[in-house]
Write an enzyme that holds these catalytic residues in place. Structure first.
Site, mmCIF file in Angstrom:
data_model
loop_
_atom_site.group_PDB
_atom_site.id
_atom_site.type_symbol
_atom_site.label_atom_id
_atom_site.label_comp_id
_atom_site.label_asym_id
_atom_site.label_seq_id
_atom_site.Cartn_x
_atom_site.Cartn_y
_atom_site.Cartn_z
ATOM 1 N N PHE A 70 0.850 -1.197 0.000
ATOM 2 C CA PHE A 70 0.000 0.000 0.000
ATOM 3 C C PHE A 70 0.883 1.243 0.000
ATOM 4 C CE2 PHE A 70 -2.416 -3.470 1.779
ATOM 5 C CZ PHE A 70 -3.679 -3.325 1.221
ATOM 6 N N VAL A 77 2.273 -1.712 4.512
ATOM 7 C CA VAL A 77 2.014 -0.285 4.363
ATOM 8 C C VAL A 77 3.360 0.423 4.333
ATOM 9 C CG1 VAL A 77 1.027 1.715 5.542
ATOM 10 C CG2 VAL A 77 -0.192 -0.473 5.585
ATOM 11 N N CYS A 78 3.567 1.253 3.336
ATOM 12 C CA CYS A 78 4.851 1.967 3.222
ATOM 13 C C CYS A 78 5.045 2.922 4.393
ATOM 14 C CB CYS A 78 4.908 2.764 1.924
ATOM 15 S SG CYS A 78 6.295 3.912 1.893
ATOM 16 N N VAL A 79 6.180 2.797 5.062
ATOM 17 C CA VAL A 79 6.411 3.598 6.274
ATOM 18 C C VAL A 79 6.454 5.096 5.985
ATOM 19 C CG1 VAL A 79 8.926 3.252 6.163
ATOM 20 C CG2 VAL A 79 7.847 3.855 8.326
ATOM 21 N N ALA A 94 3.052 6.306 5.139
ATOM 22 C CA ALA A 94 2.191 6.176 6.318
ATOM 23 C C ALA A 94 2.456 7.298 7.323
ATOM 24 C CB ALA A 94 2.409 4.817 6.970
#
Lengths: 125, 99, 130
Positions: C39, C77-79, C82
């Protein structure tokens, strides 16, 4: 350094959106930089409004956003040297190669189509 | 190569740009708002029909149904479901999403 | 065959997450494997457990969580994306001095390298976005 298990795939990052109006261009560039650590065969394609990502003279003080355009010039240092720009997209926008802030290969639609067709992974933004 | 297009041809140049870069023998799958390009009798129909001479054009049935336009599809555009979408991805070595 | 899926838009605003989910279900129904769902951009908003959609609508976040639980799918989820958008897990919240976290069950926060790795390891990578 990331481990790709010896696999080298052809990755193309397709940029069709202008910078600043949306975050796609900036976050696309972040993926490109990370991809350099994986020793893959990486290329970038700029077409349609994506060519505006590379125009000289971007100055973002007034919109209080980060000007990330100099990063395209740093890609060479990451061994990412295949930057393809669609000739028709430049012409449609009244631009030429001289208006761009980094060395690129300007390609025709047919050449771009060939390049796209030979990729293993195409990430579009 | 499989190309997917999810934008209405009346609002964006996405389909036009995609069709300018497809090679003979590849496939174009219209999804989401892209399915409006699959309809007959529009200003975009000619562009799609011309492309169909060299590439296969598909439209995602559930997206046509949702929009109430499933009965207006251009002859020769193949209507598929999500399972058919998966098959197309498998059939082609790579997929490019025109966003 | 191994599939990688990239989701670039959040839930409800755009159909991308719905299409990606229905595509993922079809992949699994055909007996194939999903190596990872990554994501990115506003797609990270698929990973908050704090959404409260109307009861007569689909619950996009729960749907992903349930798919992950049932089939052991890696939802990443991409840090960086995010952090920009306020999607945090416990350790990220602690590290950045925030008073809460909101990551949904089955999702984990990790780096962009996970996307590139999915491109390398999966046989096919399909992008869903706007």
């Amino acid at each position: 350094m990331a481990d790709a298990g010896g696999v080298v795939k052809k990755f193309m990052f397709v940029n069709r959106k202008s910078p600043y109006g949306t975050i796609y261009a900036l976050e696309s560039l972040e993926v490109v930089l990370i991809s350099a650590a994986f020793d893959q065969d990486v290329s970038l394609a700029f077409l349609d409004d994506g060519v505006y990502e590379l125009t000289k003279g971007q100055s973002t003080k007034g919109v209080e956003m980060k000007n990330f355009s100099p990063t395209y010039r740093a890609l060479e240092g990451y061994d990412i040297e295949k930057l393809y720009v669609a000739q028709e997209s430049l012409e449609e926008r009244g631009l030429s190669e001289d208006d761009l802030l980094v060395d690129v290969q300007v390609v025709s639609r047919a050449e771009m189509a060939d390049l796209m067709a030979e990729q293993d992974v195409v990430l579009s933004f | 190569m499989l190309h997917t297009v999810n934008k209405s041809p009346f609002e964006r140049n996405t389909l036009k740009s995609c069709l300018a870069h497809v090679k003979p023998g590849s496939a174009v799958l219209l999804i989401e708002d892209g399915v409006y390009a699959a309809l007959a009798g529009t200003v975009a129909s000619d562009m799609v029909q011309q492309a169909m001479a060299e590439v296969s054009v598909y439209a995602l049935g559930p997206d046509l149904d949702a929009r109430g336009v499933a009965n207006r599809v251009i002859d020769g555009v193949k209507v598929i479901d999500y399972a058919g979408f998966v098959d197309l991805v498998i059939e082609h070595p790579s997929t490019q999403s025109w966003l | 065959m191994k599939f990688g899926i990239m989701v670039n838009e959040g839930p409800y605003q755009h159909q991308a997450s719905d299409t990606a989910y229905l595509f993922a279900k079809a992949v699994l129904a055909k007996g194939h494997e999903i190596y990872r769902v990554f994501f990115y951009h506003d797609g990270v908003n698929n990973g908050t457990r704090l959404t409260v959609p109307p009861q007569d609508d689909r619950n996009i976040v729960n749907r992903w969580s349930e798919l992950a639980a049932k089939h052991g799918i890696d939802l990443v989820v991409c840090v960086a994306a995010a952090q920009r958008r306020g999607i945090l897990d416990e350790s990220e919240a602690k590290r950045h001095g925030r008073d809460a976290n909101n990551i949904a069950a089955g999702f984990r926060i990790s780096g962009l390298g996970q996307l590139v790795e999915a491109g390398i390891q999966a046989d096919r990578l399909v992008v869903f976005g706007d």
